[in-house]
Write a protein that holds these residues in place. Sequence first.
Motif, PDB file in Angstrom:
ATOM      1  N   GLU A   5      35.200 -28.937 -13.558  1.00 28.03           N
ATOM      2  CA  GLU A   5      36.210 -28.426 -12.808  1.00 28.03           C
ATOM      3  C   GLU A   5      37.514 -29.235 -13.259  1.00 28.03           C
ATOM      4  N   LEU A   6      38.648 -28.578 -13.074  1.00 27.38           N
ATOM      5  CA  LEU A   6      39.685 -29.154 -13.548  1.00 27.38           C
ATOM      6  C   LEU A   6      40.444 -29.879 -12.416  1.00 27.38           C
ATOM      7  N   ALA A   7      41.237 -30.824 -12.650  1.00 24.28           N
ATOM      8  CA  ALA A   7      41.836 -31.737 -11.913  1.00 24.28           C
ATOM      9  C   ALA A   7      43.424 -31.600 -12.304  1.00 24.28           C
ATOM     10  N   LEU A   8      44.288 -30.879 -11.359  1.00 26.05           N
ATOM     11  CA  LEU A   8      45.804 -31.051 -11.715  1.00 26.05           C
ATOM     12  C   LEU A   8      46.505 -31.999 -11.026  1.00 26.05           C
ATOM     13  N   VAL A   9      47.523 -32.700 -11.748  1.00 30.85           N
ATOM     14  CA  VAL A   9      48.269 -33.785 -11.340  1.00 30.85           C
ATOM     15  C   VAL A   9      49.584 -33.391 -11.182  1.00 30.85           C
ATOM     16  N   VAL A  10      50.369 -33.747 -10.215  1.00 29.27           N
ATOM     17  CA  VAL A  10      51.675 -33.510 -10.181  1.00 29.27           C
ATOM     18  C   VAL A  10      52.309 -34.861  -9.730  1.00 29.27           C
ATOM     19  N   ASN A  11      53.231 -35.345 -11.018  1.00 29.81           N
ATOM     20  CA  ASN A  11      53.751 -36.742 -10.833  1.00 29.81           C
ATOM     21  C   ASN A  11      54.909 -36.752 -11.875  1.00 29.81           C
ATOM     22  N   ASN A  12      55.455 -37.928 -11.742  1.00 33.78           N
ATOM     23  CA  ASN A  12      56.759 -37.999 -12.631  1.00 33.78           C
ATOM     24  C   ASN A  12      56.068 -38.606 -13.811  1.00 33.78           C
ATOM     25  N   PHE A  13      57.077 -38.424 -15.160  1.00 36.68           N
ATOM     26  CA  PHE A  13      56.772 -38.945 -16.253  1.00 36.68           C
ATOM     27  C   PHE A  13      57.220 -40.463 -16.530  1.00 36.68           C
ATOM     28  N   ASP A  14      56.424 -41.256 -16.720  1.00 38.08           N
ATOM     29  CA  ASP A  14      56.796 -42.736 -16.873  1.00 38.08           C
ATOM     30  C   ASP A  14      56.448 -42.949 -18.316  1.00 38.08           C
ATOM     31  N   GLY A  15      57.525 -43.262 -19.167  1.00 36.08           N
ATOM     32  CA  GLY A  15      57.252 -43.561 -20.609  1.00 36.08           C
ATOM     33  C   GLY A  15      56.249 -44.843 -20.760  1.00 36.08           C
ATOM     34  N   SER A  16      56.261 -45.705 -19.930  1.00 41.23           N
ATOM     35  CA  SER A  16      55.617 -47.013 -20.290  1.00 41.23           C
ATOM     36  C   SER A  16      54.094 -46.585 -20.032  1.00 41.23           C
ATOM     37  N   ALA A  76      40.858 -29.786  -7.954  1.00 39.89           N
ATOM     38  CA  ALA A  76      41.325 -30.906  -6.994  1.00 39.89           C
ATOM     39  C   ALA A  76      42.766 -31.016  -7.593  1.00 39.89           C
ATOM     40  N   LEU A  77      43.708 -31.099  -6.487  1.00 39.06           N
ATOM     41  CA  LEU A  77      45.227 -31.178  -6.741  1.00 39.06           C
ATOM     42  C   LEU A  77      45.511 -32.734  -6.158  1.00 39.06           C
ATOM     43  N   LYS A  78      46.300 -33.606  -7.168  1.00 41.85           N
ATOM     44  CA  LYS A  78      46.641 -34.889  -6.651  1.00 41.85           C
ATOM     45  C   LYS A  78      48.247 -34.709  -6.969  1.00 41.85           C
ATOM     46  N   ILE A  79      48.843 -34.859  -5.821  1.00 40.57           N
ATOM     47  CA  ILE A  79      50.138 -35.045  -5.888  1.00 40.57           C
ATOM     48  C   ILE A  79      50.819 -36.424  -5.509  1.00 40.57           C
ATOM     49  N   GLY A  80      51.882 -36.726  -6.529  1.00 42.00           N
ATOM     50  CA  GLY A  80      52.613 -37.994  -6.457  1.00 42.00           C
ATOM     51  C   GLY A  80      53.937 -37.944  -6.149  1.00 42.00           C
ATOM     52  N   TYR A  81      54.601 -38.064  -6.970  1.00 39.82           N
ATOM     53  CA  TYR A  81      56.368 -37.921  -6.810  1.00 39.82           C
ATOM     54  C   TYR A  81      56.763 -36.606  -6.905  1.00 39.82           C
TER      55      TYR A  81
END
Length: 535
Positions: A5-16, A76-81
């Motif tokens: 199964e696929l997990a999708l993440v929504v979040n900001n991109f942090d270059g570090s 599964a959908l994980k939401i951050g920023y």
Amino acid sequence: MLAKELALVVNNFDGSSARGLACDLKTLSGLGVYAAGVCSAVMAADTSRSELVTAVGAKAFASQLSTLSADSKVTALKIGYIDSVEQVEELISFISTEKPRFVIYDPVFTESQPALALSDNPLFRSIKEKLLPLCHMMTVSLTKAGYFLGEQAGPMPALDDRSALDQYIEELGMKLVVAGPRSVLLTGGGRKGSFSQDYFTNGVSGLWLSSLRRTTRETLGKSETLSSALAGAVCLGHNIMDGLVIARSYLNQSLDSLLAPGKGAQVMSHGQWQCDQSTLPWLTLTGEEGRQRMTFRPTSNLGFYPIVDSFAMVERLVTAGVKHIQLRIKSLTGDALASEIRDSARLCRQMGCELFINDYVDLAIEHGASGVHLGQADLVSHDLTRLSDSGMKLGVTARAYWEVARALAFKPSYITVGPVFDDETHKEAHEGLTALLRWRKVLDFPIVAAGGISLENATAVLATGVDSIAVYRDLSAGHDLSIRLEKWLRLFERRGLPSGIDRSFDASVAPSNEESPRIASSESTGERANLDLYR
């Protein structure tokens, strides 16, 4: 294990890569889960600071979601920023259309957003009123919980007032569930003391997850790692309870291998998850139980471990040299039950046999049994403090990750894993031998295998490395008991394992005169003992 199964993440991109999308993706990769990402904003960041450079517009945000959904089914959908009301609306549309099995929200804020949270801010209102009700879980720190609840959160007690803080956290969890998400995991890494404790509630019941504190220094990416690992566990096919344990274990493992790549905070190295007892949390019903773990005396050399339902069978097995027996009676109550336990315990003491009583803690203590065996439900209904204080031993049944984590709260004498085989068909149960292999590798407690095991399939069970086999039906299948015991003894000895059967035992030695127990063997009564005991 690799998840399909696929997990999708929504979040900001942090270059570090210490926070945000990169941290999420590394976590999911470490759990063997294929993951895709949707960028909500671009941050300028290092190990000391993180600043918003530019937010992703609504059109670009929607395009990322639609492109991925057209290609793959999201489990599964994980939401951050989240940066804007428009992004919230796109997420709501995506969830309503794609219906992921699990949606988890781990709030991430920029420095300017918390100040707006307590005001009538459209973004926060949209998140609270529209997005949270669609989430299966919300992971949140005590500070961030206050942003969402505002004055309703109330004043937080001092961090060193453990009892008051426990109560505050439990009430906070309930308030958050009422606010929208189906369940909440309140993380408590900022608390004082030797333990890191998280509190989970679905509004009906609650559990505390406790671990030894790994570090007191600032560490980046902890919330991202925990929430993404939860999403990954769901993709691996686990339920929420197992997911909590797996996620916390992965976070602990990551905290055990910290890096200092810059001048600021520490970051985690996200390796492949290796389940280990040292990283597993322990589950308790209260925070105080998590900080005050019980410890029961260890047992050893269990080997052949018969489960019987009468004094008559206890007497037959003890006189045949068996050194460990479990008495499991479900058909008697009152004086009849007490009499069976009393006579069995007395005989076993006289003959040097360890007797474990299934379920009846008070009677086991009263009549001097060696220990008690309890299932998961029984752990809640009995006074285990009294059992621990009595010096008796404790065996616990556990198989799932959360059940093992629950058992770890008591440091039991042994852990029973099963069923290994189906009692009726004798076919391997789901993950029967696999579960034995896993827990033998992970745990340093004695492991007892149980469920549908007979001489015919016991070799495969012993090959997993377990310490003992619980046997019940095999003794009631019309076999000659003495011959059957000899075969079990030889089976253990061929593998160089303690058999739990003393072949040199002299059955002619009579018990002492200490209130000689009544003898009513199944042979003398013409009745066969009922050993269909496993449920």
